[in-house]
Write a protein that holds these residues in place. Structure first.
Motif, PDB file in Angstrom:
ATOM      1  N   LEU A   1      -3.756   7.204   5.975  1.00  0.00           N
ATOM      2  CA  LEU A   1      -5.184   7.254   6.265  1.00  0.00           C
ATOM      3  C   LEU A   1      -5.900   6.025   5.716  1.00  0.00           C
ATOM      4  CD1 LEU A   1      -5.942  11.042   5.605  1.00  0.00           C
ATOM      5  CD2 LEU A   1      -5.863   9.853   7.808  1.00  0.00           C
ATOM      6  N   ASP A   2      -5.551   5.629   4.475  1.00  0.00           N
ATOM      7  CA  ASP A   2      -6.199   4.467   3.867  1.00  0.00           C
ATOM      8  C   ASP A   2      -5.901   3.198   4.686  1.00  0.00           C
ATOM      9  OD1 ASP A   2      -7.134   6.108   1.904  1.00  0.00           O
ATOM     10  OD2 ASP A   2      -5.555   5.624   0.445  1.00  0.00           O
ATOM     11  N   TYR A   3      -4.649   3.035   5.127  1.00  0.00           N
ATOM     12  CA  TYR A   3      -4.263   1.857   5.889  1.00  0.00           C
ATOM     13  C   TYR A   3      -4.996   1.814   7.228  1.00  0.00           C
ATOM     14  CZ  TYR A   3      -1.368  -1.505   8.429  1.00  0.00           C
ATOM     15  OH  TYR A   3      -0.937  -2.578   9.171  1.00  0.00           O
ATOM     16  N   VAL A   4      -5.052   2.998   7.883  1.00  0.00           N
ATOM     17  CA  VAL A   4      -5.730   3.053   9.183  1.00  0.00           C
ATOM     18  C   VAL A   4      -7.195   2.700   9.036  1.00  0.00           C
ATOM     19  CG1 VAL A   4      -6.450   4.567  11.066  1.00  0.00           C
ATOM     20  CG2 VAL A   4      -4.099   4.656  10.215  1.00  0.00           C
TER      21      VAL A   4
ATOM     22  N   ILE B   1       4.437   7.429   7.666  1.00  0.00           N
ATOM     23  CA  ILE B   1       4.529   8.855   8.050  1.00  0.00           C
ATOM     24  C   ILE B   1       5.912   9.391   7.745  1.00  0.00           C
ATOM     25  CG2 ILE B   1       4.543  10.407  10.041  1.00  0.00           C
ATOM     26  CD1 ILE B   1       2.277   8.758  11.212  1.00  0.00           C
ATOM     27  N   GLN B   2       6.952   8.599   8.027  1.00  0.00           N
ATOM     28  CA  GLN B   2       8.315   9.046   7.735  1.00  0.00           C
ATOM     29  C   GLN B   2       8.507   9.262   6.237  1.00  0.00           C
ATOM     30  OE1 GLN B   2      10.882   6.099   9.476  1.00  0.00           O
ATOM     31  NE2 GLN B   2      10.760   6.985  11.546  1.00  0.00           N
ATOM     32  N   LEU B   3       7.794   8.460   5.443  1.00  0.00           N
ATOM     33  CA  LEU B   3       7.874   8.638   3.983  1.00  0.00           C
ATOM     34  C   LEU B   3       6.925   9.723   3.481  1.00  0.00           C
ATOM     35  CD1 LEU B   3       8.004   4.873   2.923  1.00  0.00           C
ATOM     36  CD2 LEU B   3       9.893   6.504   2.906  1.00  0.00           C
ATOM     37  N   LYS B   4       6.191  10.348   4.426  1.00  0.00           N
ATOM     38  CA  LYS B   4       5.249  11.429   4.113  1.00  0.00           C
ATOM     39  C   LYS B   4       4.141  10.967   3.167  1.00  0.00           C
ATOM     40  CE  LYS B   4       8.694  15.065   4.852  1.00  0.00           C
ATOM     41  NZ  LYS B   4       9.371  16.289   4.281  1.00  0.00           N
ATOM     42  N   LYS B   5       3.793   9.666   3.305  1.00  0.00           N
ATOM     43  CA  LYS B   5       2.686   9.120   2.516  1.00  0.00           C
ATOM     44  C   LYS B   5       1.420   9.212   3.362  1.00  0.00           C
ATOM     45  CE  LYS B   5       5.435   7.731  -0.814  1.00  0.00           C
ATOM     46  NZ  LYS B   5       5.345   8.317  -2.198  1.00  0.00           N
ATOM     47  N   TYR B   6       0.961  10.444   3.539  1.00  0.00           N
ATOM     48  CA  TYR B   6      -0.127  10.680   4.477  1.00  0.00           C
ATOM     49  C   TYR B   6      -1.450  10.056   4.028  1.00  0.00           C
ATOM     50  CZ  TYR B   6       3.344  14.001   6.100  1.00  0.00           C
ATOM     51  OH  TYR B   6       4.509  14.574   6.521  1.00  0.00           O
ATOM     52  N   GLN B   7      -1.698  10.097   2.715  1.00  0.00           N
ATOM     53  CA  GLN B   7      -2.942   9.504   2.233  1.00  0.00           C
ATOM     54  C   GLN B   7      -2.952   7.988   2.425  1.00  0.00           C
ATOM     55  OE1 GLN B   7      -5.679  11.204   1.178  1.00  0.00           O
ATOM     56  NE2 GLN B   7      -6.682   9.177   1.248  1.00  0.00           N
TER      57      GLN B   7
END
Length: 530
Positions: free
Chosen positions: A361-364, A352-358
């Motif tokens: 989601l994939d990791y979750v 999230i801090q790296l703003k890698k939002y996708q």
């Protein structure tokens, strides 16, 4: 089959031994008595013969007739008259040429005497001498005949008296001897029986063999008990100390017979022995070790004769309890799960801090899908929550250790075998998986795999755990399920022993296949109606 030899009781042995000693003593005493009596009798008969010979040697008729032609006509009547009056066997008067002037047998008068022991008498000596004649043993007295007021020897007088043999003495005293033997034997038997009865009573009516066997059994029991045992007598001297007590208190030399207060201070055994009040579950520190002790007075026929203490290392007791109850394993599973969730949260926070939002989601979704898959499979196929929780915890624990725990997709357990509850199954599965993880931990990645298969069919439940770990040495295979045996260090070796206990309780079976450095497979069968 050889017949077992019947053992003779201590009472019979003592009775026979004492009676035999009494009988032997009486016989030996009787022999000495008869011999002494015979010796005294010979002395008395010798003195009698010597007195008779002295008397005859003083008669002037004999002094004047001996050595003279026809002297026997004077001497023979005197000698025979004296012989008959004194009840001796013979009286023989000899001149200096050893010619007989008297004899009980008339035809021997005038013949030469040849006894072989008469020479000293012709040298003016008087004495007694034993002889063996036709009628038996005799004692002979030799007295020289001195004439002219004792200045000239003219002959010798020989007086013989038969002496009784030992057999004749015994025959004459047989009634007294038999009576003594009988009385001594009766007293000996009665005394022996009373002595044997008292000894047997003092030994609690036990035979020596039984006492020895009881002592050996007691020592074996004391040494096999997993608790320390120390006992003292009424003088506070140590009478018993087993190996476990020596280990806990750090004493390895021989201390039996020493004062307990000097060897091990603060045991409170002397106080318990004095007051007679038992103390249970008391905590104390000995040799810097926290122990849990029971102290009990020893009573024999209402009298206190000492005290005994049993104690355990409290730390070891707690560790054993944790291992047997599985508390440590559940705590470890919770710790692993908590650690894994923290790692996942840290990963999500970083993305999230790296703003890698996708990617977040994939990791979750990936983590959720994997967790849901294993959770769904376990909860569906294993209806007991305790077993399901154990398997889920072991799965997460294996992931943290970089170990692949492969649970066969056909595995399931919906019903427990009769005689086993969920706690017992948790112990069985938990110990098998824990040992498998210990065997593969630290090995190369290709070998860090554990396969678990659980099936339930008509005969019963089958559990198979297979790993490619370090295996088991051939000499250790027979001891794997023995209480206290472990290749992982001290204070271990109870888990697999407990597994075997539960399996044996339902008439199950354990099959072990293992080879050093080539892995281990354990297969357990639990029948439905054990």
């Amino acid at each position: 089959m050889a017949r077992r030899r019947r053992e003779i009781s201590i009472r019979t042995q003592i009775t026979w031994l004492s009676s035999g000693l009494v009988l032997l003593s009486i016989i030996i005493g009787g022999i000495f008595l008869v011999e002494n009596f015979s010796s005294q009798l010979e002395k008395e008969l010798g003195s009698k013969a010597l007195s008779i010979a002295r008397t005859l040697a003083q008669l002037e008729e004999i002094q004047e007739a001996v050595g003279k032609p026809g002297g026997w006509e004077v001497i023979q009547p005197l000698a025979e008259k004296t012989r008959l009056a004194t009840n001796v066997e013979y009286i023989v008067v000899l001149d200096m040429d050893k010619i007989r002037y008297s004899h009980p047998l008339q035809d021997r008068i005038g013949t030469k005497f040849s006894g072989g022991d008469e020479d000293p008498a012709f040298a003016e000596h008087e004495y007694t001498s034993p002889a063996e004649g036709v009628l038996g043993p005799s004692i002979r007295a030799f007295v020289p005949i001195m004439a002219n007021e004792g200045t000239k020897q003219v002959g010798v007088i020989v007086v013989g008296i038969l002496t009784p043999t030992v057999s004749k003495l015994v025959h004459g005293m047989r009634f007294q001897l038999y009576l003594s033997l009988l009385a001594g034997l009766v007293v000996g038997v009665i005394g022996s029986m009373v002595l044997a009865r008292n000894i047997k009573r003092a030994m609690f009516n036990m035979e020596p063999g039984e006492i020895a066997r009881l002592l050996e059994e007691r020592v074996a029991v004391f040494q096999s008990i997993g608790e320390g045992i120390i006992a003292i007598d009424r003088n506070n001297k140590i009478t018993i100390i087993n190996d476990e007590a020596r280990r806990i208190v750090g004493i390895y030399e021989d201390v039996v017979g020493k004062d307990v207060g000097v060897v091990i201070p603060n045991t409170r055994l002397p106080e318990v022995s004095e007051t007679g009040a038992a103390e249970y579950q008391q905590e104390m520190i000995i040799n810097k070790i926290n122990i849990l002790a029971n102290r009990i007075p020893i009573k024999v026929k209402t009298g206190i004769v000492g005290a005994v203490a049993t104690f355990q290392d409290k730390t070891e007791v707690r560790e054993m309890a944790e291992e047997l109850t599985g508390v440590k394993k559940f705590i470890e599973a919770l710790r692993v799960q908590n650690h894994e969730h923290l790692n996942k949260l840290h990963t999500i926070a970083g993305l999230i801090q790296l703003k890698k939002y996708q990617q977040v989601l994939d990791y979750v979704f990936a983590v959720t899908e994997e967790q849901q898959e294993i959770t769904g499979f376990i909860t569906k196929n294993f209806t007991d929550y305790s077993i399901a929780g154990l398997l889920l915890g072991k799965y997460n624990r294996a992931k943290e250790l970089k170990i692949e725990l492969d649970i066969d997709k056909t595995s399931k357990l919906t019903t427990l075998p009769r005689g086993l509850d969920s706690g017992a199954m948790v112990v069985i599965l938990g110990n098998l998986l824990e040992n498998a993880m210990d065997a593969v931990e630290g090995l190369e990645k290709s070998r860090r795999t554990i396969k678990l298969h659980i099936s339930e069919d008509h005969p019963g439940v089958k559990i198979r755990v297979k790993d490619q770990g370090r295996g088991i040495a051939p000499e250790d295979k027979g001891n794997i399920f023995t209480t206290g045996f472990s290749t992982k260090g001290t204070k271990r070796g109870y888990g697999l022993a407990l597994v075997k206990k539960y399996v044996d309780a339902v008439d199950g079976s354990i099959k072990l296949e293992a080879q050093l450095d080539f892995g281990t497979q354990v297969e357990i069968f639990l029948p439905w109606h054990g």
